[in-house]
Scaffold this motif. Structure first.
Motif, PDB file in Angstrom:
ATOM      1  N   ALA A 134       6.087   0.188  -1.952  1.00 21.27           N
ATOM      2  CA  ALA A 134       4.714   0.074  -1.444  1.00 21.27           C
ATOM      3  C   ALA A 134       4.230   1.485  -1.070  1.00 21.27           C
ATOM      4  O   ALA A 134       4.267   2.366  -1.921  1.00 21.27           O
ATOM      5  CB  ALA A 134       4.658  -0.910  -0.291  1.00 21.27           C
ATOM      6  N   VAL A 135       3.835   1.701   0.193  1.00 17.97           N
ATOM      7  CA  VAL A 135       3.205   3.007   0.480  1.00 17.97           C
ATOM      8  C   VAL A 135       4.127   4.191   0.216  1.00 17.97           C
ATOM      9  O   VAL A 135       3.673   5.270  -0.189  1.00 17.97           O
ATOM     10  CB  VAL A 135       2.656   3.087   1.932  1.00 17.97           C
ATOM     11  CG1 VAL A 135       1.552   2.077   2.143  1.00 17.97           C
ATOM     12  CG2 VAL A 135       3.753   2.950   2.966  1.00 17.97           C
ATOM     13  N   ASP A 141     -11.372   4.415  -1.671  1.00 18.42           N
ATOM     14  CA  ASP A 141     -10.419   5.521  -1.629  1.00 18.42           C
ATOM     15  C   ASP A 141      -9.015   4.985  -1.335  1.00 18.42           C
ATOM     16  O   ASP A 141      -8.511   5.123  -0.213  1.00 18.42           O
ATOM     17  CB  ASP A 141     -10.867   6.522  -0.552  1.00 18.42           C
ATOM     18  CG  ASP A 141     -10.084   7.829  -0.605  1.00 18.42           C
ATOM     19  OD1 ASP A 141      -9.094   7.899  -1.358  1.00 18.42           O
ATOM     20  OD2 ASP A 141     -10.450   8.763   0.124  1.00 18.42           O
ATOM     21  N   PRO A 142      -8.354   4.375  -2.336  1.00 13.38           N
ATOM     22  CA  PRO A 142      -7.021   3.824  -2.078  1.00 13.38           C
ATOM     23  C   PRO A 142      -6.011   4.898  -1.667  1.00 13.38           C
ATOM     24  O   PRO A 142      -5.102   4.622  -0.866  1.00 13.38           O
ATOM     25  CB  PRO A 142      -6.617   3.196  -3.418  1.00 13.38           C
ATOM     26  CG  PRO A 142      -7.875   3.053  -4.193  1.00 13.38           C
ATOM     27  CD  PRO A 142      -8.770   4.152  -3.724  1.00 13.38           C
ATOM     28  N   ALA A 143      -6.150   6.099  -2.222  1.00 14.09           N
ATOM     29  CA  ALA A 143      -5.201   7.168  -1.873  1.00 14.09           C
ATOM     30  C   ALA A 143      -5.245   7.449  -0.379  1.00 14.09           C
ATOM     31  O   ALA A 143      -4.205   7.642   0.275  1.00 14.09           O
ATOM     32  CB  ALA A 143      -5.524   8.432  -2.670  1.00 14.09           C
ATOM     33  N   GLU A 144      -6.438   7.434   0.194  1.00 16.48           N
ATOM     34  CA  GLU A 144      -6.579   7.642   1.642  1.00 16.48           C
ATOM     35  C   GLU A 144      -5.955   6.478   2.413  1.00 16.48           C
ATOM     36  O   GLU A 144      -5.274   6.675   3.428  1.00 16.48           O
ATOM     37  CB  GLU A 144      -8.067   7.785   1.983  1.00 16.48           C
ATOM     38  CG  GLU A 144      -8.356   8.117   3.436  1.00 16.48           C
ATOM     39  CD  GLU A 144      -8.618   6.900   4.302  1.00 16.48           C
ATOM     40  OE1 GLU A 144      -8.756   5.779   3.740  1.00 16.48           O
ATOM     41  OE2 GLU A 144      -8.640   7.053   5.531  1.00 16.48           O
ATOM     42  N   ALA A 145      -6.172   5.255   1.900  1.00 18.75           N
ATOM     43  CA  ALA A 145      -5.601   4.076   2.567  1.00 18.75           C
ATOM     44  C   ALA A 145      -4.086   4.171   2.620  1.00 18.75           C
ATOM     45  O   ALA A 145      -3.455   3.864   3.643  1.00 18.75           O
ATOM     46  CB  ALA A 145      -6.017   2.806   1.812  1.00 18.75           C
ATOM     47  N   ILE A 146      -3.497   4.627   1.530  1.00 18.63           N
ATOM     48  CA  ILE A 146      -2.034   4.705   1.452  1.00 18.63           C
ATOM     49  C   ILE A 146      -1.499   5.791   2.388  1.00 18.63           C
ATOM     50  O   ILE A 146      -0.555   5.566   3.151  1.00 18.63           O
ATOM     51  CB  ILE A 146      -1.595   4.969  -0.003  1.00 18.63           C
ATOM     52  CG1 ILE A 146      -1.974   3.766  -0.875  1.00 18.63           C
ATOM     53  CG2 ILE A 146      -0.101   5.230  -0.076  1.00 18.63           C
ATOM     54  CD1 ILE A 146      -1.827   4.009  -2.378  1.00 18.63           C
ATOM     55  N   TYR A 184      -1.711   4.678   5.931  1.00 24.95           N
ATOM     56  CA  TYR A 184      -0.718   3.692   6.365  1.00 24.95           C
ATOM     57  C   TYR A 184       0.663   4.327   6.509  1.00 24.95           C
ATOM     58  O   TYR A 184       1.476   3.872   7.314  1.00 24.95           O
ATOM     59  CB  TYR A 184      -0.642   2.488   5.415  1.00 24.95           C
ATOM     60  CG  TYR A 184       0.046   1.342   6.118  1.00 24.95           C
ATOM     61  CD1 TYR A 184      -0.682   0.475   6.925  1.00 24.95           C
ATOM     62  CD2 TYR A 184       1.424   1.174   6.045  1.00 24.95           C
ATOM     63  CE1 TYR A 184      -0.050  -0.528   7.630  1.00 24.95           C
ATOM     64  CE2 TYR A 184       2.063   0.174   6.746  1.00 24.95           C
ATOM     65  CZ  TYR A 184       1.320  -0.685   7.537  1.00 24.95           C
ATOM     66  OH  TYR A 184       1.952  -1.670   8.262  1.00 24.95           O
ATOM     67  N   LYS A 185       0.932   5.380   5.766  1.00 23.93           N
ATOM     68  CA  LYS A 185       2.209   6.080   5.969  1.00 23.93           C
ATOM     69  C   LYS A 185       2.307   6.562   7.413  1.00 23.93           C
ATOM     70  O   LYS A 185       3.355   6.464   8.049  1.00 23.93           O
ATOM     71  CB  LYS A 185       2.317   7.274   5.009  1.00 23.93           C
ATOM     72  CG  LYS A 185       2.635   6.887   3.572  1.00 23.93           C
ATOM     73  CD  LYS A 185       2.692   8.132   2.686  1.00 23.93           C
ATOM     74  CE  LYS A 185       3.019   7.774   1.250  1.00 23.93           C
ATOM     75  NZ  LYS A 185       2.927   8.936   0.339  1.00 23.93           N
ATOM     76  N   LEU A 186       1.203   7.078   7.934  1.00 22.69           N
ATOM     77  CA  LEU A 186       1.186   7.535   9.326  1.00 22.69           C
ATOM     78  C   LEU A 186       1.369   6.343  10.267  1.00 22.69           C
ATOM     79  O   LEU A 186       2.137   6.405  11.237  1.00 22.69           O
ATOM     80  CB  LEU A 186      -0.140   8.255   9.613  1.00 22.69           C
ATOM     81  CG  LEU A 186      -0.318   8.814  11.022  1.00 22.69           C
ATOM     82  CD1 LEU A 186       0.777   9.823  11.343  1.00 22.69           C
ATOM     83  CD2 LEU A 186      -1.690   9.469  11.169  1.00 22.69           C
ATOM     84  N   THR A 187       0.672   5.233   9.955  1.00 25.61           N
ATOM     85  CA  THR A 187       0.812   4.021  10.770  1.00 25.61           C
ATOM     86  C   THR A 187       2.272   3.564  10.801  1.00 25.61           C
ATOM     87  O   THR A 187       2.819   3.237  11.862  1.00 25.61           O
ATOM     88  CB  THR A 187      -0.065   2.893  10.183  1.00 25.61           C
ATOM     89  OG1 THR A 187      -1.416   3.307  10.197  1.00 25.61           O
ATOM     90  CG2 THR A 187       0.082   1.611  10.991  1.00 25.61           C
ATOM     91  N   ALA A 188       2.892   3.537   9.620  1.00 28.88           N
ATOM     92  CA  ALA A 188       4.270   3.052   9.531  1.00 28.88           C
ATOM     93  C   ALA A 188       5.219   3.982  10.285  1.00 28.88           C
ATOM     94  O   ALA A 188       6.149   3.525  10.967  1.00 28.88           O
ATOM     95  CB  ALA A 188       4.673   2.945   8.062  1.00 28.88           C
TER      96      ALA A 188
END
Ligand code: FES
Length: 239
Positions: free
Chosen positions: A197-198, A216-221, A224-228
């Motif tokens: 996934a991310v 902007d899916p690249a921004e979303a990914i 979420y890396k930071l969130t994770a």
């Protein structure tokens, strides 16, 4: 004046491999690539198979590879290609069912896997409460809700083309559409915090570049890396 369309023809199980057939179609200033395909279907060869519906960039069904680029054929004008030829192939990265039609079952399963609905806890059905949002709260996720599931981002993604298990740009952006919604109480950590996934994304950014709706899916990914990463340190953190 005409322009030549070189169209991939393929019937798996009947043909050994795809071949290109050439068709000359009228070069009109207001014709999109999809109009050229419709001309072929109506006037030259009724056996050609492809998907389309709205003809106005809304339904997301007419995505194909046009001169090597994933494009919505209803929004891509023939005049972009000068005197041609224009080579039209199915979207890369997906199994071909016939001619320009690809199998999207895997994509639909990936969208469902991120639980694309508002997750609430501790509420009894039927719900009677209204959940008002401020413009700022709406703005936090609005861009991700503009996705039309056209598959262009998957076709452009070098990771998905090499690894079909990769969750992929649109599904992750869809997960963030709900994660960033002030009414949602989930974080979809179990399906997003994975190598497929991310963490599989190499941040090439092609998904964002080809999106016809400026999602902007690249921004979303990356976000979420930071969130994770934060959640692994602070388990109660959602964003
Ligand atoms: Fe609907 Fe192109 S036909 S997006």
């Amino acid at each position: 004046r005409t322009i030549r369309l070189e169209v991939a023809r393929y019937r798996p199980g009947e043909d050994a491999e795809p071949v290109f057939e050439g068709y000359d179609v009228p070069l009109m200033s207001d014709w999109a690539v999809l109009d050229g395909l419709n001309y072929i279907k109506d006037q030259l060869d009724g056996s050609l198979s492809y998907r389309w519906s709205c003809r106005m960039g809304v339904c997301g069904s007419c995505g194909m590879t046009v001169n090597g680029e994933p494009r919505l054929t209803c929004g891509t004008f023939l005049t972009e290609y000068g005197d041609g030829p224009v080579r039209i192939e199915p979207l890369k990265g997906f199994p071909v069912i016939r001619d320009l039609v690809v199998d999207i079952d895997d994509f639909l399963a990936k969208l469902s896997s991120v639980r694309p609905w508002l997750i609430r806890e501790g509420e009894e059905l039927p719900l009677t409460t209204e959940y008002a949002q401020t413009p700022a709260q709406l703005e936090a996720y609005k861009q991700y809700s503009m996705c039309i599931n056209c598959l262009l981002c998957y076709s452009a993604c070098p990771v998905y083309v090499l690894d079909p298990d990769f969750l992929g740009p649109a599904a992750i952006a869809l997960a963030q559409r709900y994660n960033l919604d002030s009414r949602d109480m989930g974080d979809r950590f179990d399906v997003l915090n994975l190598e497929d996934a991310v963490w599989g994304c190499t941040f090439v950014g092609e998904c964002t570049r080809v999106c016809p709706k400026h999602v902007d899916p690249a921004e979303a990914i990356q976000r979420y890396k930071l969130t994770a990463a934060l959640r692994s340190v602070l388990p109660w953190s959602k964003r």
